[in-house]
Design an enzyme around this catalytic site. Structure first.
Site, PDB file in Angstrom:
ATOM      1  N   TYR A 113       0.923  -1.106   0.092  1.00 39.41           N
ATOM      2  CA  TYR A 113      -0.017  -0.263   0.125  1.00 39.41           C
ATOM      3  C   TYR A 113       0.783   1.160  -0.016  1.00 39.41           C
ATOM      4  CZ  TYR A 113      -3.400  -3.654   1.011  1.00 39.41           C
ATOM      5  OH  TYR A 113      -4.255  -4.524   0.958  1.00 39.41           O
ATOM      6  N   PRO A 126     -11.166  -0.310  -3.421  1.00 37.35           N
ATOM      7  CA  PRO A 126     -12.239  -0.923  -3.958  1.00 37.35           C
ATOM      8  C   PRO A 126     -13.678  -0.089  -3.905  1.00 37.35           C
ATOM      9  CG  PRO A 126     -11.070  -2.381  -2.382  1.00 37.35           C
ATOM     10  CD  PRO A 126     -10.794  -0.987  -2.086  1.00 37.35           C
ATOM     11  N   HIS A 348      -7.800   1.300   0.570  1.00 31.88           N
ATOM     12  CA  HIS A 348      -7.520   0.011   1.264  1.00 31.88           C
ATOM     13  C   HIS A 348      -6.379  -0.058   2.209  1.00 31.88           C
ATOM     14  CE1 HIS A 348      -7.666  -4.311   0.701  1.00 31.88           C
ATOM     15  NE2 HIS A 348      -7.918  -4.349  -0.695  1.00 31.88           N
ATOM     16  N   SER A 559     -11.307 -11.894  -5.416  1.00 31.60           N
ATOM     17  CA  SER A 559     -11.465 -12.076  -4.094  1.00 31.60           C
ATOM     18  C   SER A 559     -13.174 -12.308  -3.835  1.00 31.60           C
ATOM     19  CB  SER A 559     -11.385 -10.692  -3.338  1.00 31.60           C
ATOM     20  OG  SER A 559     -11.412 -10.813  -2.006  1.00 31.60           O
TER      21      SER A 559
HETATM   22  N1  COA Z   1     -20.374 -29.144   1.770  1.00 28.76           N
HETATM   23  C1  COA Z   1     -21.223 -28.436   2.483  1.00 28.76           C
HETATM   24  N2  COA Z   1     -21.177 -27.174   2.585  1.00 28.76           N
HETATM   25  C2  COA Z   1     -19.841 -26.524   2.568  1.00 28.76           C
HETATM   26  C3  COA Z   1     -18.773 -27.242   2.000  1.00 28.76           C
HETATM   27  C4  COA Z   1     -18.970 -28.527   1.669  1.00 28.76           C
HETATM   28  N3  COA Z   1     -17.933 -29.392   1.440  1.00 28.76           N
HETATM   29  N4  COA Z   1     -17.617 -26.706   2.129  1.00 28.76           N
HETATM   30  C5  COA Z   1     -17.904 -25.213   2.845  1.00 28.76           C
HETATM   31  N5  COA Z   1     -19.307 -25.155   2.970  1.00 28.76           N
HETATM   32  C6  COA Z   1     -20.093 -24.424   3.607  1.00 28.76           C
HETATM   33  C7  COA Z   1     -19.480 -23.547   4.594  1.00 28.76           C
HETATM   34  O1  COA Z   1     -19.750 -24.229   5.943  1.00 28.76           O
HETATM   35  C8  COA Z   1     -20.032 -22.238   4.823  1.00 28.76           C
HETATM   36  O2  COA Z   1     -21.153 -22.171   5.261  1.00 28.76           O
HETATM   37  P1  COA Z   1     -22.034 -21.131   5.796  1.00 28.76           P
HETATM   38  O3  COA Z   1     -22.716 -20.269   4.737  1.00 28.76           O
HETATM   39  O4  COA Z   1     -23.158 -21.602   6.696  1.00 28.76           O
HETATM   40  O5  COA Z   1     -21.044 -20.293   6.733  1.00 28.76           O
HETATM   41  C9  COA Z   1     -20.400 -21.878   3.145  1.00 28.76           C
HETATM   42  O6  COA Z   1     -20.397 -23.249   2.276  1.00 28.76           O
HETATM   43  C10 COA Z   1     -19.348 -20.969   2.639  1.00 28.76           C
HETATM   44  O7  COA Z   1     -17.957 -21.776   2.604  1.00 28.76           O
HETATM   45  P2  COA Z   1     -16.906 -21.634   1.327  1.00 28.76           P
HETATM   46  O8  COA Z   1     -17.755 -21.297   0.128  1.00 28.76           O
HETATM   47  O9  COA Z   1     -16.156 -22.764   1.475  1.00 28.76           O
HETATM   48  O10 COA Z   1     -16.007 -20.313   1.625  1.00 28.76           O
HETATM   49  P3  COA Z   1     -15.854 -19.493   3.091  1.00 28.76           P
HETATM   50  O11 COA Z   1     -16.823 -18.805   3.738  1.00 28.76           O
HETATM   51  O12 COA Z   1     -15.118 -20.581   3.884  1.00 28.76           O
HETATM   52  O13 COA Z   1     -14.804 -18.639   2.584  1.00 28.76           O
HETATM   53  C11 COA Z   1     -12.780 -17.641   2.018  1.00 28.76           C
HETATM   54  C12 COA Z   1     -13.229 -18.810   1.814  1.00 28.76           C
HETATM   55  C13 COA Z   1     -11.274 -17.809   1.207  1.00 28.76           C
HETATM   56  C14 COA Z   1     -13.329 -16.380   0.985  1.00 28.76           C
HETATM   57  C15 COA Z   1     -12.562 -16.918   3.348  1.00 28.76           C
HETATM   58  O14 COA Z   1     -11.902 -18.029   3.985  1.00 28.76           O
HETATM   59  C16 COA Z   1     -11.636 -16.056   3.387  1.00 28.76           C
HETATM   60  O15 COA Z   1     -10.343 -15.884   3.802  1.00 28.76           O
HETATM   61  N6  COA Z   1     -12.358 -14.770   3.160  1.00 28.76           N
HETATM   62  C17 COA Z   1     -11.518 -13.401   3.411  1.00 28.76           C
HETATM   63  C18 COA Z   1     -11.300 -12.863   2.177  1.00 28.76           C
HETATM   64  C19 COA Z   1     -10.789 -11.806   1.952  1.00 28.76           C
HETATM   65  O16 COA Z   1     -10.154 -11.004   2.906  1.00 28.76           O
HETATM   66  N7  COA Z   1     -11.249 -10.761   1.146  1.00 28.76           N
HETATM   67  C20 COA Z   1     -11.041  -9.323   0.988  1.00 28.76           C
HETATM   68  C21 COA Z   1      -9.872  -8.588   0.024  1.00 28.76           C
HETATM   69  S1  COA Z   1     -10.277  -7.025  -0.054  1.00 28.76           S
END
Ligand code: COA
Length: 631
Positions: A113, A126, A348, A559
């Site tokens: 940054y 963003p 950001h 993202s």
């Molecule tokens: N079967 C059934 N459900 C599943 C599954 C499976 N095999 N795998 C995941 N799921 C469910 C999860 O339990 C979760 O349920 P919920 O909606 O009830 O909480 C949902 O599906 C979403 O999970 P998933 O799609 O795997 O993603 P996540 O929410 O764990 O997110 C990332 C993944 C990478 C986005 C997250 O870990 C992360 O790091 N986010 C931050 C990103 C960030 O900082 N972005 C900004 C940049 S400016």
């Protein structure tokens, strides 16, 4: 160095000594619950060297040639030799991790940054589009803005009282530091490096800035007893501001903040030579946040509406429209149009998207429920207009900034859309991770257009660790490579394709789990390289290698930013021939933004969006068909 200038905590990154501790704010000075929680969080680990190097080679497989891979293999072997440079850097990095609260955070803040010289507009900040509101006139615009202010103040009270609920990921508590930086803060341009100032560390500011027709106002939002102004009072104050800023021929001073950081730093120094200007700038920087009351923009068809508003949030539409109605260094700026369009743009350096989305969710709920309450008619002072003396030098800087910005705006190719065929629920019902599914669909879409895969960045949260920011999930993997090649191969059986698809999705999810536990490769490699710079050793060959350059040229920068509200974040690509892709997967639909640069003949946001829709649907069809053939 963490320098206290008067009441302001300023983080000056240029004067950092190697190994010196940097904190984006000063959490150790805040007593109470927040501090106790922060203290309880684990420190970011340094992954084992050989683990990272093995994974690095694996990650290169789908994106470099066999010849390059063999060469890199050799360099990695030399780097990893017992007692060699790799081991020495690893030991230094581990020592640094032992001495600091987070071995990565200050390096990252500086490199990603504050020392990045590209304009923050499009390249870093963003934008977020909120659902269109049900109003079509100035009254509605001001009423919604008043509610927005009240909603943010309501959220702020949780920050001030340290009662903000601690978030968790996979059952583990997350670092909440970013929440304490998004209000009352601002980036400040500097000639080699910028700084980031958080003004709430001691005496908390009590005003927001409002900008209308390029004119800035200071609006105090608390009564003398410390209670926030009611929505009704805020509305009346906004009306006063609106009426006293009807002139549309004002210099768009805010447009200066759209410049290349070196140009902006020079222009900034010229601007604040004048005492009046300096005082006005300080007022904007110190304010809790900014509300941009935008001028009407030409109407577009329903098809184009989302992309159009996405662009408005990202850059304001150019100098003819609302780009001068911003101060782009301000951490949080809400943008409210007269036609019900609204959203925000945020700087950001202090925070990732999820805390901003959480704030938005809170504010949005607040706006739905809060009604205008008639307030006692205590006359409130007219909000102060911030004056600027425009010299010929400043005028010249404004003209240059306008020209550059208008070129950037013309270069921006953005497509925002709702994918309506299904949402997270369908993917979950197939026992797959929705996020990994979307990432693999994106790999398929890209492969279908270009016939190859390229380095892909997905942000992974490191907030399980104290002061954690992000690491990278690499979606172009060995498993996704096998799948995307098989998907359109007529020789492959459907059953085999679906197996490969599941393997690719599962491998992505498995890497995500490693990344959020601090075991991904990107920040570790970054750390080793920076350690070499700090230890003044020669930069090791593996960081000068073609493969390394290819691996860090992110043609796809992606993202997930989930929110309960039906909103969508958007950002620009990080390389000239790349795409920026952001998404908010909802239960039954998904919101996407895809950006690219018009100056690159090979990229096209609408085309990638189209291929992405097709890939998502084709993967769904494959699952459904193979499920039914098993019956
Ligand atoms: N079967 C059934 N459900 C599943 C599954 C499976 N095999 N795998 C995941 N799921 C469910 C999860 O339990 C979760 O349920 P919920 O909606 O009830 O909480 C949902 O599906 C979403 O999970 P998933 O799609 O795997 O993603 P996540 O929410 O764990 O997110 C990332 C993944 C990478 C986005 C997250 O870990 C992360 O790091 N986010 C931050 C990103 C960030 O900082 N972005 C900004 C940049 S400016």
């Amino acid at each position: 160095m963490l320098a206290t200038l008067g009441r302001v905590m300023v983080l000056k990154s240029t004067s950092l000594r190697p190994g010196c501790l940097v904190r984006p704010i000063a959490p150790t000075k805040l007593p109470g619950r927040y501090f106790a929680h922060q203290k309880s969080l684990p420190r970011l680990p340094v992954p084992p060297l050989l683990q990272t190097l093995e994974r690095y080679l694996l990650m290169l497989e789908p994106i470099v040639s066999q010849e390059e891979l063999e060469h890199t293999n050799q360099l990695v072997k030399e780097f990893a030799q017992k007692g060699g440079v790799g081991a020495r850097l690893q030991a230094s990095l581990e020592r640094r991790a032992g001495k600091t609260e987070n071995w990565l955070s200050d390096w990252w803040l500086r490199t990603a940054y504050l020392e990045n010289r590209l304009p923050v507009v499009i390249h870093s900040s963003p934008g977020v589009l909120l659902p269109k509101q049900d109003y079509h006139d100035r009254q509605g615009q001001l009423r919604f803005s008043a509610k927005l202010i009240a909603g943010v103040l309501d959220f702020k009270s949780m920050i001030d009282n340290e009662t903000l609920p601690v978030e968790s990921l996979g059952g583990r508590p997350l670092c909440m530091n970013q929440y304490y930086q998004i209000l009352s803060s601002c980036r400040i341009p500097g000639s080699k490096s910028d700084s980031f100032a958080n003004y709430s560390v001691t005496k908390k500011p009590a005003h927001v800035t409002i900008v209308h027709n390029f004119q800035f106002f200071e609006l105090f939002v608390y009564n003398s007893d410390g209670s926030p102004l009611t929505v009704d009072q805020l509305y009346m104050q906004l009306e006063k501001i609106w009426h006293s800023s009807l002139q549309t021929n004002k210099e768009p001073i805010g447009i200066l903040s759209t410049g290349h950081r070196n140009s902006w730093a020079n222009a900034y120094n010229t601007l604040i030579k004048d005492k009046v200007n300096k005082e006005s700038v300080k007022c904007i920087q110190r304010s809790i946040f900014t509300i941009c009351l935008d001028a009407p923009v030409p109407k577009v068809s329903d098809d184009l509406y989302m992309s159009h508003v996405g662009a408005q949030m990202l850059h304001g539409g150019g100098s003819r429209w609302n780009s001068g109605n911003r101060w782009f260094d301000k951490t949080l700026q809400f943008v409210v149009g007269e036609d019900g369009s609204c959203g925000l743009v945020y700087e950001h350096s202090s925070s990732e998207g999820p805390p901003i989305a959480a704030l938005l969710d809170h504010v949005f709920e607040y706006c739905k429920t809060s009604e205008m309450v008639r307030s006692p008619m205590i006359p409130l002072a007219m909000p102060r207009k911030l004056r600027f003396n425009i010299t010929s030098d400043i005028k010249r800087d404004i003209e240059k900034a306008k020209q550059n910005l208008n070129m950037m705006v013309r270069d921006m190719d953005i497509k925002c859309f709702v994918f309506e065929h299904f949402g997270k629920d369908f993917v979950k019902s197939q026992r797959l991770s929705p996020d990994a599914y979307i990432q693999i669909a994106l790999q398929l879409a890209y492969y279908r257009i270009y016939g190859e895969q390229r380095a892909t960045y997905e942000s992974a949260s490191l907030r399980m660790f104290h002061l954690g920011r992000t690491d990278t999930i690499r979606s172009a993997s060995v498993e996704s490579s096998v799948f995307v090649r098989a998907m359109d191969n007529p020789q492959e059986q459907k059953q085999n394709k679906v197996t490969l698809m599941r393997q690719a999705v599962q491998a992505h999810r498995a890497y995500t789990d490693l990344a959020i536990k601090g075991q991904a490769i990107d920040r570790h490699l970054f750390g080793l390289k920076h350690q070499a710079i700090e230890d003044l050793v020669r930069i090791p060959e593996i960081f000068m290698d073609t493969s390394y350059a290819v691996a860090f040229h992110f043609n796809l920068s992606t993202s997930q930013v989930p929110a309960k509200a039906d909103c969508l974040m958007c950002f620009g690509p990080v390389v000239p021939d790349g795409y920026g892709v952001c998404y908010n997967p909802m239960d039954n639909h998904m919101n996407f933004s895809v950006s690219a640069f018009n100056s690159c003949a090979e990229t096209n946001a609408a085309k990638l969006a189209h291929y992405l829709e097709r890939a998502l649907v084709d993967m769904r069809d494959l699952i459904v068909q193979t499920n039914s053939s098993k019956l």
